[in-house]
Design an enzyme around this catalytic site. Structure first.
Site, mmCIF file in Angstrom:
data_model
loop_
_atom_site.group_PDB
_atom_site.id
_atom_site.type_symbol
_atom_site.label_atom_id
_atom_site.label_comp_id
_atom_site.label_asym_id
_atom_site.label_seq_id
_atom_site.Cartn_x
_atom_site.Cartn_y
_atom_site.Cartn_z
ATOM 1 N N GLY A 8 0.805 -1.227 0.000
ATOM 2 C CA GLY A 8 0.000 0.000 0.000
ATOM 3 C C GLY A 8 0.830 1.265 0.000
ATOM 4 N N GLY A 9 1.638 1.473 -1.070
ATOM 5 C CA GLY A 9 2.490 2.662 -1.122
ATOM 6 C C GLY A 9 3.614 2.512 -0.111
ATOM 7 C CD GLN A 64 -2.273 1.316 3.132
ATOM 8 O OE1 GLN A 64 -3.304 1.050 3.724
ATOM 9 N NE2 GLN A 64 -2.282 1.818 1.900
ATOM 10 C CD GLU A 83 2.923 -2.046 -11.283
ATOM 11 O OE1 GLU A 83 1.951 -2.143 -10.540
ATOM 12 O OE2 GLU A 83 3.822 -1.181 -11.130
ATOM 13 C CB CYS A 85 -12.406 -17.317 5.461
ATOM 14 S SG CYS A 85 -13.668 -18.296 4.753
HETATM 15 P P1 NAD Z 1 1.250 -0.884 -3.879
HETATM 16 O O1 NAD Z 1 1.848 0.452 -3.675
HETATM 17 O O2 NAD Z 1 1.915 -2.095 -3.357
HETATM 18 O O3 NAD Z 1 0.956 -1.115 -5.438
HETATM 19 C C1 NAD Z 1 0.425 -0.146 -6.292
HETATM 20 C C2 NAD Z 1 1.012 -0.365 -7.663
HETATM 21 O O4 NAD Z 1 0.495 0.597 -8.575
HETATM 22 C C3 NAD Z 1 2.534 -0.217 -7.699
HETATM 23 O O5 NAD Z 1 3.096 -1.419 -8.136
HETATM 24 C C4 NAD Z 1 2.786 0.940 -8.643
HETATM 25 O O6 NAD Z 1 3.948 0.772 -9.409
HETATM 26 C C5 NAD Z 1 1.541 0.923 -9.501
HETATM 27 N N1 NAD Z 1 1.198 2.210 -10.115
HETATM 28 C C6 NAD Z 1 1.142 3.424 -9.528
HETATM 29 N N2 NAD Z 1 0.713 4.341 -10.390
HETATM 30 C C7 NAD Z 1 0.493 3.706 -11.566
HETATM 31 C C8 NAD Z 1 -0.003 4.120 -12.826
HETATM 32 N N3 NAD Z 1 -0.386 5.375 -13.037
HETATM 33 N N4 NAD Z 1 -0.102 3.198 -13.824
HETATM 34 C C9 NAD Z 1 0.258 1.913 -13.614
HETATM 35 N N5 NAD Z 1 0.727 1.466 -12.418
HETATM 36 C C10 NAD Z 1 0.824 2.357 -11.407
HETATM 37 O O7 NAD Z 1 -0.232 -0.740 -3.254
HETATM 38 P P2 NAD Z 1 -1.322 -1.889 -3.054
HETATM 39 O O8 NAD Z 1 -1.064 -2.583 -1.760
HETATM 40 O O9 NAD Z 1 -1.439 -2.670 -4.278
HETATM 41 O O10 NAD Z 1 -2.620 -0.981 -2.839
HETATM 42 C C11 NAD Z 1 -3.105 -0.220 -3.941
HETATM 43 C C12 NAD Z 1 -4.148 0.782 -3.518
HETATM 44 O O11 NAD Z 1 -5.324 0.117 -3.059
HETATM 45 C C13 NAD Z 1 -3.719 1.674 -2.359
HETATM 46 O O12 NAD Z 1 -4.210 2.986 -2.565
HETATM 47 C C14 NAD Z 1 -4.359 1.058 -1.171
HETATM 48 O O13 NAD Z 1 -4.555 1.970 -0.118
HETATM 49 C C15 NAD Z 1 -5.662 0.572 -1.761
HETATM 50 N N6 NAD Z 1 -6.220 -0.582 -1.054
HETATM 51 C C16 NAD Z 1 -7.504 -0.910 -1.308
HETATM 52 C C17 NAD Z 1 -8.066 -2.000 -0.661
HETATM 53 C C18 NAD Z 1 -9.463 -2.425 -0.925
HETATM 54 O O14 NAD Z 1 -9.968 -3.300 -0.285
HETATM 55 N N7 NAD Z 1 -10.151 -1.897 -1.876
HETATM 56 C C19 NAD Z 1 -7.339 -2.740 0.229
HETATM 57 C C20 NAD Z 1 -6.023 -2.402 0.437
HETATM 58 C C21 NAD Z 1 -5.470 -1.340 -0.227
#
Ligand code: NAD
Length: 565
Positions: free
Chosen positions: A48-49, A126, A192, A406
């Protein structure tokens, strides 16, 4: 960069600490940072960043040392990833209390946070990174699977085959999307920017095909959709470029969303119109210029999604605050499409259902397989669960300590805990089991652009609930409890709590677990009943959850989203 040896959790039954309660925390912080689990373990970044498990390596070492020495009537306090004190409490008190990234509301901005972070005073936790219950991409995969399944049910007549799902990111959480889509039977297309992340997901079996040519990536995805083939194609490039090209080619996906790290406009999201390598340099050399480009890019990103909607795609926000960033960058209709919680997940929250997970401290996958069997026997009527366990067994690799996610609900969680504690007691498992959940749960989070978006009584931004949740879990006997700010959607946008409880086979933990695993999801039902949601009110009544004042149903559609207030 550090020259440390990679971190691994110990496995087996030999204790490093004085009891399984502290041993569990010791193993789980290590498991979060295991290179097979964490996205960037050398920087202590789990997912998550910039979500971290400890503030720095000195803090990590001090946490480890303290856990090894901690008695079972003492409590370690962790302030933004740094261990600050140990106090004598009592046996039923949590062994660790954690507060991460919390700022007084008026100061809760990324700028203020980053200045403190730069001075080594705070850490971004996070959700499960700083609370030591991250289990790799598996932790979100069932949620993603259920979200896509519900979206397909509502929007595509329930038939997932022959449908194209488009989204972005292949990180810790976002990397689950292609596998969840193909598990459902759909075709997936996503971009990605980071080649390393793509390779990692390929090695783990989460994606099927990589393409560096944009048009060929789109052609391959269209061809798979036409053949109704469950297949994922990843374009190595920027998501905005992918969406723009889809629009130019007049290709509308069936579902489109996004899970790049949009919540963080400096260390998460990567702007388009600049190479990935140049973006990384700009991030360090001129952070303000980077942020400005990222905000413009996110504005365009949302405009592309809105355009795809006009072309017939169903679009929804997938929990990364992309809409909020685009709104701040001037896109006034950014919030005209829904978040995934009100659209697809809230009915589950009304029954206390959420991303519950357990981890085998032994390190032996057989312990998880044995529990799979027990769960299937114990809940024969839960078809969702049976389908999920079967899929997970065959399709999902373990990362680090073997674990299972789960979505169990109120009543089921307490029953599960009793059964598993009993298995440990009878020696049917090799070692105790750690049981916890994401902070993204029914009663543990206030997040107006995500979990609490569009509450019917307009209480989206009221953060009393996660604080009550942490206090309640502490009072009920959880092993460690945490309160964080900014998870999922970024600083200023959420407050949330977590709990983790160790089933060590003792009678004491059987009692504590009954309280924790009843109260924790119970508060989730109460939060939704109190907001006037009829399904939650009925559920609370029929399940004997005591609410001193009878809640009255409130018709849907309350206050506007916080971003527009
Ligand atoms: P992460 O930082 O591990 O992965 C995000 C990926 O996006 C990175 O690999 C990065 O290189 C890529 N990226 C960034 N900008 C991009 C772009 N413009 N084009 C293509 N690729 C790009 O984060 P994560 O753990 O995968 O989480 C992603 C997001 O989802 C976060 O904002 C997090 O807070 C959110 N999140 C949502 C849920 C949910 O249930 N919906 C749960 C956890 C996290």
């Amino acid at each position: 960069m550090t020259e440390r040896e990679p971190v691994r959790a110990p496995t087996g039954t030999q204790l490093t600490c004085k009891s399984w309660q502290t041993e569990a925390a010791y193993r789980m912080i290590r498991n979060n940072l295991d290179p097979r689990v964490a996205e960037d373990w050398e920087r202590l970044v789990v997912y998550g960043g910039s979500g971290r498990a400890a503030r720095d390596w000195a803090s990590f070492d001090a946490i480890s040392r303290t856990l090894q020495e901690l008695e079972d009537d003492e409590t370690l306090l962790v302030q933004s990833g740094k261990p600050v004190a140990v106090f004598r409490t009592h046996r039923w008190a949590p062994r660790v209390l954690i507060a991460n990234s919390n700022l007084v509301p008026r100061y809760a901005t990324w700028d203020y946070f980053r200045e403190l972070e730069l001075n080594g005073l705070i850490m971004y936790g996070q959700m499960t990174a700083g609370s030591w219950i991250y289990i790799g991409a598996q932790g979100i995969i069932q949620g993603t699977y259920e979200t896509f399944a519900e979206a397909v049910r509502q929007e595509c007549g329930g038939e997932a085959r022959g449908k194209l799902i488009v989204s972005g990111g292949l990180g810790g959480m976002s990397g689950a999307q292609p596998l969840a889509a193909t598990m459902l039977g759909s075709t997936y297309l996503g971009a990605e920017v980071d080649w390393g992340r793509i390779q990692r997901r390929l090695a783990d079996g989460y994606i099927d095909e990589i393409e560096t040519d944009l048009d060929r990536a789109i052609e391959k995805a269209i061809s798979a959709r036409t053949q109704a083939k469950p297949w994922s194609v990843i374009y190595h490039g920027n998501q905005v470029d992918l969406l723009t090209r889809l629009i130019n080619l007049k290709v509308a996906p069936d579902l489109a969303t996004d899970q790049t790290s949009a919540h963080d406009n400096l260390n998460g999201y990567v702007p388009h119109g600049i190479s990935y390598e140049d973006a990384l340099t700009l991030r360090i050399e001129d952070p303000q210029a980077y942020i400005s480009r990222a905000m413009d890019s996110m504005a365009e990103h949302v405009c592309c999604l809105l355009e795809l909607k006009k072309m017939g795609a169903t679009i929804f926000d997938y929990g990364n605050n992309l809409r909020g960033q685009a709104y701040d960058a001037g896109i006034e209709d950014a919030f005209t499409y829904p978040g995934f919680v009100p659209a697809y997940i809230r009915p589950m929250f009304c029954e206390g259902r959420g991303p519950f997970r357990w981890v085998a401290l032994s390190g032996d996958p057989e312990d998880i397989h044995r529990i799979d069997q027990v769960v299937l026997e114990a809940f024969p009527d839960n078809r969702l669960l049976a389908r999920w366990i079967e899929l997970a067994r065959t399709r999902i690799p373990f990362q680090g300590l073997p674990a299972r996610i789960c979505w169990l609900g109120y009543g089921e969680r307490a029953r599960f805990a009793a059964l598993v504690n009993d298995l440990v007691k009878r020696g049917e498992l090799k070692a105790p089991i750690v049981v916890g959940r994401d902070h993204l749960d029914c009663g543990s989070v206030a997040s107006p652009n995500r979990e609490t978006e569009a509450m019917p009584d307009g209480t989206d931004a009221i953060a009393d609930w996660p604080l009550l949740n942490a206090l309640l879990n502490t009072a009920s006997g959880a092993t460690w409890v945490s309160i964080h700010h900014g998870g999922g959607v970024g600083i200023g946008n959420s407050i949330h709590a977590g709990q983790v409880t160790v089933l060590d086979g003792t009678d004491e933990m059987a009692e504590r677990a009954q309280r924790v695993f009843t109260a924790d999801p119970g508060l989730g039902v109460v939060r939704h009943a109190d907001a006037g949601i009829p399904a939650a009110i009925d559920f609370a009544r029929t399940h004997g959850i005591r609410m001193p004042m009878s809640p009255a149903p409130v018709p849907a559609a309350g206050a506007p989203p916080a971003a527009t207030v």
